[in-house]
Design a protein around this motif. Structure first.
Motif, PDB file in Angstrom:
ATOM      1  N   ASP B  53       0.832  -1.197   0.000  1.00 30.02           N
ATOM      2  CA  ASP B  53       0.000   0.000   0.000  1.00 30.02           C
ATOM      3  C   ASP B  53       0.872   1.255   0.000  1.00 30.02           C
ATOM      4  OD1 ASP B  53      -2.258  -1.559   0.099  1.00 30.02           O
ATOM      5  OD2 ASP B  53      -2.277  -1.623   2.283  1.00 30.02           O
ATOM      6  N   ALA B  54       1.978   1.178   0.703  1.00 32.73           N
ATOM      7  CA  ALA B  54       2.853   2.345   0.790  1.00 32.73           C
ATOM      8  C   ALA B  54       4.250   1.876   1.143  1.00 32.73           C
ATOM      9  CB  ALA B  54       2.345   3.315   1.857  1.00 32.73           C
ATOM     10  N   GLY B  55       5.230   2.774   0.900  1.00 31.60           N
ATOM     11  CA  GLY B  55       6.589   2.452   1.308  1.00 31.60           C
ATOM     12  C   GLY B  55       7.586   2.568   0.177  1.00 31.60           C
ATOM     13  N   VAL B  56       8.769   2.051   0.448  1.00 31.03           N
ATOM     14  CA  VAL B  56       9.879   2.159  -0.496  1.00 31.03           C
ATOM     15  C   VAL B  56      10.633   0.832  -0.507  1.00 31.03           C
ATOM     16  CG1 VAL B  56      12.046   3.331  -1.017  1.00 31.03           C
ATOM     17  CG2 VAL B  56      10.155   4.627  -0.037  1.00 31.03           C
ATOM     18  N   ILE B  57      10.962   0.361  -1.689  1.00 30.09           N
ATOM     19  CA  ILE B  57      11.885  -0.765  -1.819  1.00 30.09           C
ATOM     20  C   ILE B  57      12.958  -0.325  -2.800  1.00 30.09           C
ATOM     21  CG2 ILE B  57      12.187  -3.177  -2.469  1.00 30.09           C
ATOM     22  CD1 ILE B  57       9.158  -3.542  -2.038  1.00 30.09           C
ATOM     23  N   SER B  58      14.210  -0.378  -2.371  1.00 28.56           N
ATOM     24  CA  SER B  58      15.272   0.039  -3.285  1.00 28.56           C
ATOM     25  C   SER B  58      16.420  -0.939  -3.233  1.00 28.56           C
ATOM     26  CB  SER B  58      15.763   1.449  -2.926  1.00 28.56           C
ATOM     27  OG  SER B  58      16.348   1.444  -1.648  1.00 28.56           O
ATOM     28  N   LEU B  59      17.096  -1.043  -4.364  1.00 29.02           N
ATOM     29  CA  LEU B  59      18.278  -1.896  -4.463  1.00 29.02           C
ATOM     30  C   LEU B  59      19.411  -1.007  -4.954  1.00 29.02           C
ATOM     31  CD1 LEU B  59      19.697  -4.621  -4.452  1.00 29.02           C
ATOM     32  CD2 LEU B  59      18.814  -5.019  -6.745  1.00 29.02           C
ATOM     33  N   GLY B  60      20.341  -0.710  -4.059  1.00 26.99           N
ATOM     34  CA  GLY B  60      21.371   0.257  -4.423  1.00 26.99           C
ATOM     35  C   GLY B  60      20.726   1.585  -4.753  1.00 26.99           C
ATOM     36  N   ASP B  61      21.025   2.102  -5.947  1.00 28.85           N
ATOM     37  CA  ASP B  61      20.451   3.374  -6.368  1.00 28.85           C
ATOM     38  C   ASP B  61      19.123   3.197  -7.092  1.00 28.85           C
ATOM     39  OD1 ASP B  61      22.714   4.561  -5.389  1.00 28.85           O
ATOM     40  OD2 ASP B  61      23.780   4.424  -7.303  1.00 28.85           O
ATOM     41  N   MET B  63      15.329   2.427  -7.552  1.00 29.01           N
ATOM     42  CA  MET B  63      14.050   2.346  -6.863  1.00 29.01           C
ATOM     43  C   MET B  63      13.232   1.233  -7.500  1.00 29.01           C
ATOM     44  SD  MET B  63      12.982   4.246  -4.397  1.00 29.01           S
ATOM     45  CE  MET B  63      13.816   5.479  -3.428  1.00 29.01           C
ATOM     46  N   LEU B  64      12.884   0.206  -6.741  1.00 26.94           N
ATOM     47  CA  LEU B  64      12.017  -0.839  -7.282  1.00 26.94           C
ATOM     48  C   LEU B  64      10.562  -0.463  -7.054  1.00 26.94           C
ATOM     49  CD1 LEU B  64      13.884  -4.010  -5.971  1.00 26.94           C
ATOM     50  CD2 LEU B  64      14.212  -2.789  -8.116  1.00 26.94           C
ATOM     51  N   PHE B  65      10.320   0.175  -5.929  1.00 24.40           N
ATOM     52  CA  PHE B  65       8.955   0.535  -5.574  1.00 24.40           C
ATOM     53  C   PHE B  65       8.997   1.776  -4.695  1.00 24.40           C
ATOM     54  CE2 PHE B  65       5.516   0.453  -2.456  1.00 24.40           C
ATOM     55  CZ  PHE B  65       4.415   0.394  -3.286  1.00 24.40           C
ATOM     56  N   ARG B  66       8.087   2.700  -4.999  1.00 25.07           N
ATOM     57  CA  ARG B  66       7.973   3.858  -4.110  1.00 25.07           C
ATOM     58  C   ARG B  66       6.540   4.344  -4.127  1.00 25.07           C
ATOM     59  NH1 ARG B  66      11.764   8.630  -5.464  1.00 25.07           N
ATOM     60  NH2 ARG B  66      10.165   9.107  -7.000  1.00 25.07           N
TER      61      ARG B  66
END
Lengths: 223, 387
Positions: B53-61, B63-66
Motif C-alpha cells: 500500500d505504501a513504502g519504499v523498496i530500493s536496491l542500491g540506487d 528504486m524498485l517501488f515507491r
C-alpha cells in the motif's frame, strides 16, 4: 455413397475447426485471465448453444444472416443458403466445447509457474506463448477435436441456414436424413457407417490426449 | 561496493497488517517466524509479485517501488526487477529440460545456452542438463531452481521455504552450497523459514517476524541469547522459560525468588525493578548435574537446586533429560559422554546447578517499542513450564 456431401462435410468441418480454434482460444484466455463484471452472463451465453434446440440456433442464424441484419446490410456479407452458412452454424455449436475444454486446461496451469516466469524477466506475451499455452496444450487440442467433431455432426441448424441443396450445400448428416426420407437405405447405411467411424476415431484421439502421462508433473509435490 | 536492499513497506492483508522495515547487504538474512506471519508476502513485495500500500523498496540506487506522499510513485514490474526467486516447490517449468529452464531468463542464443550450462555445472548438475524436472530428485530440482535464479544475474536471491520439502541430508548439503554461493558471488540473500535448524544452518542474521512485523533483527547467536522480548523467546521456542520475582539487585547480579529458591541471574541491559515479576530462561546446555560424591567447585555458592529426573531420551546431538524442580520442569541437554558414570535413571533424585550468566532475563516488551504496545507479560503465567 454421396461423395459430394462427404467432401463438403470435410470442407465445412475444416473451416469450422479453424475458426473454432482462432475464436475459441482467445475467448478462453480472456475468461481465465481476467475478471470483468457480467462475466457469468457472458460465459452462460457462450454455453447456450450446447442446450438450445438446433432449430432455435438455426432460427437465430437466419435472423443474423438474413435480409435486414447488420451483417448483410452494412458488410454486404451474403452467405445464407450457401456452404459458408454451414460453417457459421458449425462454429456456433462447436465453440462451447472448445471454450470449456481450453478454459479448464488454462485454469489448471499452476499460477506459480507464471509468477516464476515473471521474476525471470518474461513479459506477459512470452509467458502465454511459452508457459501457459504449452502446459495447457492437451486440453486445447482436445477442445479443438471435440469442437471439430461437433462441427462434423452438425445437422439441425445447418439444415435451416443452407437450404439442403444437393451437391452445393448438402452436408453428410443432411444427406443421410434425405436418404432415409427417400428410403434409400443402402445409401444411408454406408453414410452412417462413415460418420460413425470418423466420430469414433476423433473421440478415441481425444481420450488419448486426455490420458494422464505416466510420470507425475514436476511441480506437483505433495505439500 | 555492493548494493544494499532496503525494504520499508506497509500493506494491509486479510488478517494482519504487514509493516516491514529492514536492510540487507551481501549476507544471508533469515526471515523467521510462524506460518502466516507475512514472510512470503514480504518476498513477493520485493520481487514485484505483490504491491504494498505504501513504502519504499530500493536496491542500491535503483528504486524498485515507491509509494509515499510528495513523490511520484514507482512500481517496476517483476520482469524489470529481475529479483531471483526460489519458490517453495521450485516452480520449474515441467515441459522444459533442466537446461531450458535455466536458459529461460537468458534467451535463445547459443551464448545463453552456454551460460545456462555453466550455471548447471556450478550446481553440479551438468550431467542432468537434458532431463525434465519430473526425472530429477527433489534436491536436484532445487539446484536447477537455484541455477535458474542465478541466471537472472540479480544480486538478490529470495528463498521462500525452498528447502522445506527435502530430506535432512539433502537440505544440509544445499545449505552448505548456499553459504558458499553467497560468499563466492557476494549475493544478497533473504531466506524465509519457520524451521530454526534451517535458520541456524544458513543465516548470519535473523529477523524474527510475528504478525506482519519484525520483533527483533540481529546476528543469530545474539538474538537467541538475548531475545528482545518474551514473544521473541516464544517464537524461538526457547526452553526453560521461568517467571520469578526480583528480590535483589547488585552490580552484576540480579537475585530472583523462583519457587522459594534464591537464584542469581545476570544483570540485563534494562535492569528490572525490585519486586517485579520477570521472565527468564535457563539454557538447557548450561544446566549441570552435580556429582554427589565430588566437591563442588565453581557453582558452590548459588543456583544449587534439588530435582528429580522425570525422563531422558537421546537427542539428535545432545542427550536430553527432563527434570522436575519444585513445580516446574526443566530441560537439560548434555553431551553423550558426560555423566556416563552417574547412572541417572528416571525417578532418581539429583542436584542441578547453573551459572548466573546462564539465567537470562527477557524484557517483557522490546525497549524501542515500549510505548507502542502495552501487553502485560501475564500471558506466560504457566511459569516454569519448559518450552
Amino acid at each position: 455413397m454421396n461423395w459430394p456431401a462427404f467432401w463438403l462435410s470435410l470442407q465445412v468441418t475444416a473451416f469450422a475447426t479453424f475458426f473454432i480454434f482462432v475464436i475459441g482460444l482467445p475467448i478462453a484466455l480472456l475468461l481465465t485471465r481476467t475478471a470483468f463484471p457480467g462475466q457469468i452472463v457472458v460465459e452462460t451465453l457462450l454455453m447456450l448453444p450446447l442446450i438450445l434446440p438446433p432449430s432455435v440456433i438455426g432460427y437465430y442464424l437466419l435472423l443474423a444472416l438474413g435480409r435486414g441484419s447488420p451483417i448483410v446490410e452494412w458488410f454486404q456479407i451474403r452467405i445464407l443458403f450457401s456452404w459458408p452458412a454451414a460453417v457459421v452454424a458449425s462454429v456456433v455449436v462447436g465453440l462451447p466445447l472448445m471454450i470449456q475444454s481450453s478454459k479448464a486446461a488454462l485454469a489448471n496451469v499452476d499460477p506459480r509457474l507464471e509468477q516464476a516466469a515473471r521474476t525471470l524477466g518474461a513479459g506477459e506475451l512470452r509467458i502465454i506463448t511459452q508457459i501457459t499455452l504449452p502446459l495447457a496444450r492437451r486440453g486445447i487440442v482436445a477442445g479443438i477435436v471435440l469442437g471439430g467433431a461437433r462441427a462434423l455432426g452438425e445437422f439441425g441448424a445447418t439444415l435451416m441456414v443452407t437450404g439442403n441443396i444437393p451437391g452445393r450445400t448438402q452436408t453428410l448428416p443432411v444427406a443421410i436424413y434425405d436418404a432415409v426420407q427417400a428410403q434409400r437405405y443402402a445409401d444411408a447405411n454406408l453414410m452412417v457407417l462413415v460418420m460413425t467411424a470418423v466420430a469414433f476415431v476423433g473421440l478415441w484421439w481425444v481420450r488419448q490426449l486426455e490420458r494422464p502421462r505416466q510420470a507425475p508433473s514436476a511441480t506437483q509435490i505433495t505439500t | 561496493m555492493q548494493p544494499r536492499l532496503s525494504v520499508d513497506i506497509r500493506r494491509r492483508l486479510d488478517h494482519l497488517t504487514l509493516r516491514m522495515q529492514f536492510q540487507v547487504e551481501a549476507e544471508i538474512l533469515v526471515l523467521f517466524g510462524p506460518s502466516g506471519a507475512g514472510k512470503t508476502q514480504t518476498l513477493q513485495a520485493i520481487a514485484g509479485l505483490m504491491t504494498p500500500d505504501a513504502g519504499v523498496i530500493s536496491l542500491g540506487d535503483t528504486m524498485l517501488f515507491r509509494q509515499r506522499q510528495g513523490e511520484p510513485p514507482i512500481n517496476l514490474p517483476p520482469r524489470r526487477r529481475r529479483i531471483g526467486y526460489v519458490f517453495q516447490h521450485y516452480a520449474l517449468f515441467p515441459h522444459m529440460t533442466a537446461l531450458e529452464n535455466v536458459a529461460f531468463p537468458l534467451g535463445n542464443s547459443t551464448q545463453a545456452r552456454r551460460r545456462a550450462y555453466e550455471l548447471l555445472d556450478r550446481m553440479h548438475l551438468a550431467h542432468l542438463a537434458q532431463r525434465r524436472p519430473h526425472e530429477l530428485s527433489g534436491g536436484q530440482q532445487q539446484r536447477v531452481a537455484i541455477a535458474r535464479a542465478l541466471a537472472t544475474d540479480s544480486p538478490v536471491i529470495l528463498f521462500d521455504e525452498s528447502f522445506s520439502a527435502l530430506d535432512q541430508p539433502v537440505r544440509d548439503q544445499l545449505h552448505a552450497d548456499l553459504r558458499a554461493l553467497q560468499a563466492e558471488r557476494g549475493l544478497i540473500v533473504i531466506y524465509v523459514t519457520h524451521n530454526l535448524d534451517d535458520a541456524f544452518a544458513v543465516g548470519s542474521r535473523i529477523a524474527i517476524v510475528r504478525e506482519g512485523q519484525i520483533e527483533q533483527i540481529g546476528p543469530l547467536a545474539e538474538v537467541c541469547r538475548y531475545p528482545a522480548n518474551v514473544r521473541v523467546a516464544q517464537i524461538l521456542g526457547i526452553a526453560n522459560v521461568i517467571t520469578a520475582q526480583v528480590i535483589g539487585i547488585e552490580l552484576e547480579r540480579v537475585w530472583l525468588d523462583w519457587q522459594g529458591w534464591r537464584i542469581a541471574a545476570a544483570l540485563p541491559a534494562q535492569p528490572p525493578a525490585l519486586g517485579e515479576m520477570v521472565t527468564a530462561f535457563i539454557r538447557p546446555e548450561e544446566i549441570w548435574l552435580v556429582y554427589p560424591d565430588r566437591p563442588l567447585s565453581r557453582f558452590a555458592n548459588h543456583n544449587l537446586l534439588p530435582g528429580r529426573i522425570v525422563e531422558q531420551w537421546p537427542g539428535r546431538r545432545l542427550f536430553q533429560v527432563r527434570i522436575a524442580v519444585g513445580g516446574a520442569m526443566l530441560e537439560i541437554a548434555h553431551p553423550y559422554t558426560a555423566y556416563a558414570d552417574l547412572g541417572i535413571a528416571a525417578g532418581s533424585e539429583v542436584q542441578i546447578s547453573f551459572q548466573p550468566e546462564s539465567v537470562v532475563i527477557v524484557p517483557a516488551v522490546s525497549h524501542a517499542t515500549h510505548d507502542l504496545r502495552s501487553h502485560p507479560p501475564d500471558h506466560i503465567r504457566h511459569a516454569g513450564i519448559s518450552g
